[in-house]
Design a protein around this motif. Sequence first.
Motif, PDB file in Angstrom:
ATOM      1  N   VAL A   1      -5.673   5.169  -7.005  1.00  0.00           N
ATOM      2  CA  VAL A   1      -6.404   4.171  -7.785  1.00  0.00           C
ATOM      3  C   VAL A   1      -7.417   4.928  -8.629  1.00  0.00           C
ATOM      4  O   VAL A   1      -8.178   5.756  -8.114  1.00  0.00           O
ATOM      5  CB  VAL A   1      -7.107   3.138  -6.879  1.00  0.00           C
ATOM      6  CG1 VAL A   1      -7.960   2.187  -7.709  1.00  0.00           C
ATOM      7  CG2 VAL A   1      -6.084   2.362  -6.064  1.00  0.00           C
ATOM      8  N   MET A   2      -7.409   4.655  -9.922  1.00  0.00           N
ATOM      9  CA  MET A   2      -8.332   5.304 -10.849  1.00  0.00           C
ATOM     10  C   MET A   2      -9.481   4.347 -11.159  1.00  0.00           C
ATOM     11  O   MET A   2      -9.245   3.224 -11.603  1.00  0.00           O
ATOM     12  CB  MET A   2      -7.603   5.669 -12.146  1.00  0.00           C
ATOM     13  CG  MET A   2      -8.487   6.271 -13.210  1.00  0.00           C
ATOM     14  SD  MET A   2      -8.951   7.959 -12.882  1.00  0.00           S
ATOM     15  CE  MET A   2      -7.450   8.794 -13.279  1.00  0.00           C
TER      16      MET A   2
ATOM     17  N   ALA B   1     -18.033  -0.334  -2.968  1.00  0.00           N
ATOM     18  CA  ALA B   1     -17.369  -1.138  -1.938  1.00  0.00           C
ATOM     19  C   ALA B   1     -15.852  -0.987  -2.022  1.00  0.00           C
ATOM     20  O   ALA B   1     -15.173  -0.848  -0.996  1.00  0.00           O
ATOM     21  CB  ALA B   1     -17.768  -2.607  -2.086  1.00  0.00           C
ATOM     22  N   LEU B   2     -15.311  -0.997  -3.232  1.00  0.00           N
ATOM     23  CA  LEU B   2     -13.873  -0.837  -3.404  1.00  0.00           C
ATOM     24  C   LEU B   2     -13.415   0.551  -2.972  1.00  0.00           C
ATOM     25  O   LEU B   2     -12.401   0.709  -2.288  1.00  0.00           O
ATOM     26  CB  LEU B   2     -13.470  -1.104  -4.854  1.00  0.00           C
ATOM     27  CG  LEU B   2     -11.990  -1.001  -5.181  1.00  0.00           C
ATOM     28  CD1 LEU B   2     -11.177  -2.000  -4.362  1.00  0.00           C
ATOM     29  CD2 LEU B   2     -11.758  -1.214  -6.666  1.00  0.00           C
ATOM     30  N   GLU B   3     -14.187   1.557  -3.341  1.00  0.00           N
ATOM     31  CA  GLU B   3     -13.836   2.927  -2.986  1.00  0.00           C
ATOM     32  C   GLU B   3     -13.841   3.115  -1.460  1.00  0.00           C
ATOM     33  O   GLU B   3     -12.944   3.753  -0.903  1.00  0.00           O
ATOM     34  CB  GLU B   3     -14.819   3.893  -3.645  1.00  0.00           C
ATOM     35  CG  GLU B   3     -14.403   5.321  -3.599  1.00  0.00           C
ATOM     36  CD  GLU B   3     -15.261   6.202  -4.489  1.00  0.00           C
ATOM     37  OE1 GLU B   3     -14.965   7.414  -4.533  1.00  0.00           O
ATOM     38  OE2 GLU B   3     -16.202   5.707  -5.117  1.00  0.00           O
ATOM     39  N   GLU B   4     -14.823   2.542  -0.771  1.00  0.00           N
ATOM     40  CA  GLU B   4     -14.879   2.649   0.690  1.00  0.00           C
ATOM     41  C   GLU B   4     -13.696   1.931   1.343  1.00  0.00           C
ATOM     42  O   GLU B   4     -13.101   2.437   2.298  1.00  0.00           O
ATOM     43  CB  GLU B   4     -16.191   2.074   1.208  1.00  0.00           C
ATOM     44  CG  GLU B   4     -17.391   2.928   0.908  1.00  0.00           C
ATOM     45  CD  GLU B   4     -18.696   2.259   1.280  1.00  0.00           C
ATOM     46  OE1 GLU B   4     -18.670   1.149   1.870  1.00  0.00           O
ATOM     47  OE2 GLU B   4     -19.754   2.839   0.977  1.00  0.00           O
ATOM     48  N   ALA B   5     -13.351   0.733   0.832  1.00  0.00           N
ATOM     49  CA  ALA B   5     -12.225  -0.018   1.401  1.00  0.00           C
ATOM     50  C   ALA B   5     -10.903   0.721   1.180  1.00  0.00           C
ATOM     51  O   ALA B   5     -10.044   0.726   2.061  1.00  0.00           O
ATOM     52  CB  ALA B   5     -12.165  -1.411   0.781  1.00  0.00           C
TER      53      ALA B   5
ATOM     54  N   SER C   1      -6.710   5.091   3.513  1.00  0.00           N
ATOM     55  CA  SER C   1      -6.135   6.382   3.113  1.00  0.00           C
ATOM     56  C   SER C   1      -5.469   6.343   1.740  1.00  0.00           C
ATOM     57  O   SER C   1      -4.427   6.956   1.513  1.00  0.00           O
ATOM     58  CB  SER C   1      -5.123   6.872   4.161  1.00  0.00           C
ATOM     59  OG  SER C   1      -5.745   7.000   5.408  1.00  0.00           O
ATOM     60  N   ILE C   2      -6.073   5.614   0.812  1.00  0.00           N
ATOM     61  CA  ILE C   2      -5.591   5.581  -0.568  1.00  0.00           C
ATOM     62  C   ILE C   2      -6.487   6.498  -1.396  1.00  0.00           C
ATOM     63  O   ILE C   2      -7.713   6.411  -1.336  1.00  0.00           O
ATOM     64  CB  ILE C   2      -5.610   4.148  -1.134  1.00  0.00           C
ATOM     65  CG1 ILE C   2      -4.660   3.269  -0.318  1.00  0.00           C
ATOM     66  CG2 ILE C   2      -5.241   4.140  -2.603  1.00  0.00           C
ATOM     67  CD1 ILE C   2      -4.693   1.816  -0.698  1.00  0.00           C
ATOM     68  N   ILE C   3      -5.863   7.374  -2.160  1.00  0.00           N
ATOM     69  CA  ILE C   3      -6.604   8.321  -2.989  1.00  0.00           C
ATOM     70  C   ILE C   3      -7.301   7.566  -4.117  1.00  0.00           C
ATOM     71  O   ILE C   3      -6.702   6.744  -4.802  1.00  0.00           O
ATOM     72  CB  ILE C   3      -5.655   9.382  -3.577  1.00  0.00           C
ATOM     73  CG1 ILE C   3      -4.998  10.169  -2.447  1.00  0.00           C
ATOM     74  CG2 ILE C   3      -6.393  10.311  -4.525  1.00  0.00           C
ATOM     75  CD1 ILE C   3      -3.851  11.038  -2.909  1.00  0.00           C
TER      76      ILE C   3
ATOM     77  N   LEU D   1       0.812  -1.214   0.000  1.00  0.00           N
ATOM     78  CA  LEU D   1       0.000   0.000   0.000  1.00  0.00           C
ATOM     79  C   LEU D   1       0.849   1.269   0.000  1.00  0.00           C
ATOM     80  O   LEU D   1       0.453   2.268  -0.591  1.00  0.00           O
ATOM     81  CB  LEU D   1      -0.955   0.017   1.199  1.00  0.00           C
ATOM     82  CG  LEU D   1      -2.083  -1.006   1.185  1.00  0.00           C
ATOM     83  CD1 LEU D   1      -3.047  -0.730   2.322  1.00  0.00           C
ATOM     84  CD2 LEU D   1      -2.810  -1.057  -0.135  1.00  0.00           C
ATOM     85  N   HIS D   2       2.031   1.232   0.609  1.00  0.00           N
ATOM     86  CA  HIS D   2       2.867   2.434   0.625  1.00  0.00           C
ATOM     87  C   HIS D   2       3.441   2.755  -0.766  1.00  0.00           C
ATOM     88  O   HIS D   2       3.933   3.851  -0.984  1.00  0.00           O
ATOM     89  CB  HIS D   2       3.992   2.310   1.661  1.00  0.00           C
ATOM     90  CG  HIS D   2       5.036   1.302   1.316  1.00  0.00           C
ATOM     91  ND1 HIS D   2       4.910  -0.029   1.621  1.00  0.00           N
ATOM     92  CD2 HIS D   2       6.214   1.439   0.663  1.00  0.00           C
ATOM     93  CE1 HIS D   2       5.981  -0.671   1.180  1.00  0.00           C
ATOM     94  NE2 HIS D   2       6.790   0.197   0.597  1.00  0.00           N
TER      95      HIS D   2
END
Length: 148
Positions: free
Chosen positions: A94-95, A128-132, A137-139, A88-89
């Motif tokens: 994510v588009m 669901a993906l956007e909430e996860a 803290s991923i844009i 994740l770092h």
Amino acid sequence: MPDPGAPGAFRFTRDARSVAALLVLAAWLCALIALWAVFQARGWIVVLLALPVLPALWELWRNPAAWLELTDDHLRWQAARSTADIALHEIDHVMLVTRWDFSIRATVHTKIGTHHRIPAEVTPKAQALEEALAKRSIIVKRQHFTVL
């Protein structure tokens, strides 16, 4: 398969044996039988039109599992033709792109400039993906109705 012991992980799994796949396959085969029995189509035409059924039957027989897992430190997925494990770092953003057919394509863009398209078979519902992703803290960037 993902580690089931990871607490708080977001998981999405899908297999090839879905009701929709079975219905489409059954409809195609019924159409071929009707073409042959009712309209007395030539055998080679029916065989030619039956060729697309073979890969679908193979996928239903093999039933490959496809999954995506988002933990507190990694984004992983496995599909029939794609596997990835991204820390994740390393992820910049994510588009999520909505296509004209209302399907969602997700692409992971890393900080070093590479991008990895998440296969369609392991892409969960966009909400669901956007909430996860937001929970970790991923844009997330959204783009609607692109042609390409």
